[in-house]
Scaffold this motif. Structure first.
Motif, mmCIF file in Angstrom:
data_model
loop_
_atom_site.group_PDB
_atom_site.id
_atom_site.type_symbol
_atom_site.label_atom_id
_atom_site.label_comp_id
_atom_site.label_asym_id
_atom_site.label_seq_id
_atom_site.Cartn_x
_atom_site.Cartn_y
_atom_site.Cartn_z
ATOM 1 N N SER A 1 0.824 -1.202 0.000
ATOM 2 C CA SER A 1 0.000 0.000 0.000
ATOM 3 C C SER A 1 0.864 1.260 0.000
ATOM 4 C CB SER A 1 -0.914 0.005 1.231
ATOM 5 O OG SER A 1 -0.170 0.394 2.384
ATOM 6 N N PRO A 2 0.296 2.406 -0.404
ATOM 7 C CA PRO A 2 1.051 3.668 -0.373
ATOM 8 C C PRO A 2 1.371 4.149 1.036
ATOM 9 C CG PRO A 2 -1.246 4.048 -0.990
ATOM 10 C CD PRO A 2 -1.033 2.571 -1.017
ATOM 11 N N HIS A 3 0.735 3.570 2.048
ATOM 12 C CA HIS A 3 1.091 3.943 3.413
ATOM 13 C C HIS A 3 2.439 3.338 3.821
ATOM 14 C CE1 HIS A 3 -3.263 5.029 4.582
ATOM 15 N NE2 HIS A 3 -2.515 6.116 4.624
ATOM 16 N N ILE B 1 -7.809 1.397 1.626
ATOM 17 C CA ILE B 1 -6.621 2.161 1.247
ATOM 18 C C ILE B 1 -5.335 1.484 1.709
ATOM 19 C CG2 ILE B 1 -6.617 3.594 3.310
ATOM 20 C CD1 ILE B 1 -5.763 4.733 -0.282
ATOM 21 N N ALA B 2 -5.391 0.756 2.822
ATOM 22 C CA ALA B 2 -4.195 0.091 3.341
ATOM 23 C C ALA B 2 -4.330 -1.430 3.355
ATOM 24 C CB ALA B 2 -3.883 0.580 4.751
ATOM 25 N N HIS B 3 -5.556 -1.918 3.326
ATOM 26 C CA HIS B 3 -5.793 -3.363 3.365
ATOM 27 C C HIS B 3 -6.792 -3.758 2.280
ATOM 28 C CE1 HIS B 3 -3.633 -3.334 7.118
ATOM 29 N NE2 HIS B 3 -4.516 -2.527 7.672
ATOM 30 N N LYS B 4 -6.763 -5.010 1.944
ATOM 31 C CA LYS B 4 -7.684 -5.535 0.935
ATOM 32 C C LYS B 4 -9.124 -5.373 1.390
ATOM 33 C CE LYS B 4 -8.388 -9.968 0.522
ATOM 34 N NZ LYS B 4 -8.166 -11.405 0.287
ATOM 35 N N LEU B 5 -9.959 -4.921 0.465
ATOM 36 C CA LEU B 5 -11.379 -4.813 0.807
ATOM 37 C C LEU B 5 -11.959 -6.200 1.063
ATOM 38 C CD1 LEU B 5 -13.034 -2.164 -1.555
ATOM 39 C CD2 LEU B 5 -13.095 -2.191 0.936
ATOM 40 N N PRO B 6 -12.829 -6.340 2.036
ATOM 41 C CA PRO B 6 -13.488 -7.636 2.250
ATOM 42 C C PRO B 6 -14.409 -7.961 1.076
ATOM 43 C CG PRO B 6 -13.853 -6.110 4.089
ATOM 44 C CD PRO B 6 -13.291 -5.310 2.978
ATOM 45 N N ASP B 7 -14.857 -9.181 1.038
ATOM 46 C CA ASP B 7 -15.907 -9.558 0.085
ATOM 47 C C ASP B 7 -17.199 -8.929 0.593
ATOM 48 O OD1 ASP B 7 -17.766 -10.667 -1.576
ATOM 49 O OD2 ASP B 7 -17.448 -12.746 -0.934
ATOM 50 N N MET B 8 -17.555 -7.784 0.016
ATOM 51 C CA MET B 8 -18.691 -7.026 0.518
ATOM 52 C C MET B 8 -20.008 -7.783 0.349
ATOM 53 S SD MET B 8 -17.248 -4.357 1.705
ATOM 54 C CE MET B 8 -18.556 -3.172 1.961
#
Length: 393
Positions: free
Chosen positions: A69-71, A181-188
């Motif tokens: 991530s960019p962070h 932004i810093a972690h993978k989005l969950p399966d919404m």
């Protein structure tokens, strides 16, 4: 024994010298400083990146995502670590965060998230918890680095400029648009799909003797009760359609659905006059059985004529439930997953019912919604639209 007690009393009554007072004060101050120093070291240590990712469940999941991530790595060379985003700066809030963080250790020991598979299963719940905290604090930790006053929006891309300006105008917070932004989005979709599975399992018990049912998925409508394996029906009932139970026979229910027909378009029953909230689409055979009620009414906005009508037919009871609250909760979860992942989720009553059709058509390809999901979400949002209050929605 009495002699020892007497000597103790005399000693306690003896005046305390200045040296003793100084010694006690120095020792107390030294002890307090040592305790505070130890406390500060512990807090600083538990704020370190090394401590945060010391658990193997973190190493195998979020740490890997964070490194990409960019962070973690960016053009400016400024790195934000876990505590920068997840630990408040104010002392009281920081202490509360430290105490509540113990639950992560508890669940790791308990085995709730000790494997990547278990972590993924619980990722959506954990992410929602963090997002809710950030919403509640107006993304306070984000703003410790990112200040609106310090932003030069003119250096952003045109689309970002537009979205930032709109977000600021509406009082949105950082996490509204910057999930993942810093972690993978969950399966919404996992949240509302789990709710649908529970809804289906509970439907027979909740609708067995109910007089009013609601469709939770598109289903066939038959003019006559099918014998054997049912084939293609004479019509289709759309999600959230309200049906009055007339008769029950085995797995089938004879129902009556009321709505409106547009003059010249007698094969589509909608929920309200001049509102294209689909309830039933009909074959010519089924359309011939429609019962018209009352005189035609003209819609002042379009000049089109509409008539109240009702349709009767047989449906499979497995596609219906009497639990309207569960259906609304399912719709809200789906709307949040589909619309709230990339931007602020608009309120259903922000648009008229007919306008929701175009909005969903434009946005559906950017979501994980299936065709059936789209039908449900459209009906859910339309029935809560700003022009539906007068129709009793």
């Amino acid at each position: 024994m009495f002699g020892r007690t007497s000597r103790l009393r005399k000693w306690l009554r003896k005046p305390v010298g200045i040296g003793t007072v100084v010694a006690v004060a120095v020792l107390s101050a030294g002890g307090a400083l040592a305790a505070w120093g130890t406390f500060s070291v512990v807090i600083e240590k538990t704020n370190s990146l090394e401590f945060c990712v010391s658990c193997h469940s973190m190493q195998a999941t979020v740490y890997q995502e964070y490194q990409n991530s960019p962070h973690f790595k960016n053009a400016s060379g400024v790195r934000a670590i876990c505590s920068d985003c997840h630990v408040p700066k104010p002392f009281i809030d920081k202490m509360i965060a430290k105490v509540t963080a113990a639950k992560d250790v508890y669940h790791t020991v308990l085995g709730t998230i000790d494997t990547p598979e278990k972590f993924e299963k619980n990722r959506l719940h954990m992410a929602k918890t963090v997002w809710a905290k950030m919403e509640a604090t107006d993304s306070r930790e984000c703003r410790s680095c990112h200040s609106r006053d310090a932003m030069d929006v003119h250096k952003q891309r045109p689309k970002a400029q537009s979205l930032m300006a709109k977000g600021m105008e509406q009082g949105q917070t950082c996490i509204t648009c910057h999930k993942g932004i810093a972690h993978k989005l969950p399966d919404m979709s996992s949240g509302y799909r789990a709710m649908l599975a529970e809804l289906k399992d509970a439907a027979p018990a909740k609708s067995g003797s109910a007089g009013t049912l609601y469709a939770f998925e598109s289903t066939e409508l038959y003019s006559e009760r099918p014998d054997g394996t049912p084939g293609k029906g004479d019509g289709t009932v759309f999600p959230l359609t309200e049906a009055k139970v007339l008769e029950r026979q085995g797995d089938f229910v004879r129902v009556e659905v009321q709505g409106w027909l547009q003059e010249g378009a007698g094969r589509l029953l909608v929920a309200a006059k001049a509102r294209r909230i689909f309830q039933i689409t009909m074959s010519p055979k089924l359309a011939d059985t429609v019962a018209i009620q009352g005189e035609a009414e003209s819609d002042p906005d379009t000049g089109l004529s509409w008539q109240q009508a009702s349709v009767t037919g047989w449906v499979k009871s497995a596609a219906f439930t009497a639990d309207r609250k569960a259906l609304d909760a399912y719709g809200a979860e789906m709307a949040g997953a589909a619309c709230g992942s990339c931007h602020s989720q608009p309120h259903a009553d922000h648009f008229p019912a007919n306008q929701w059709i175009g909005i969903i058509k434009d946005m559906k390809d950017s979501t994980a919604l299936s065709a059936e999901d789209v039908r449900y979400l459209q009906s859910y949002l339309q029935r809560q639209a700003k022009d539906m209050a007068k129709h009793g929605s």
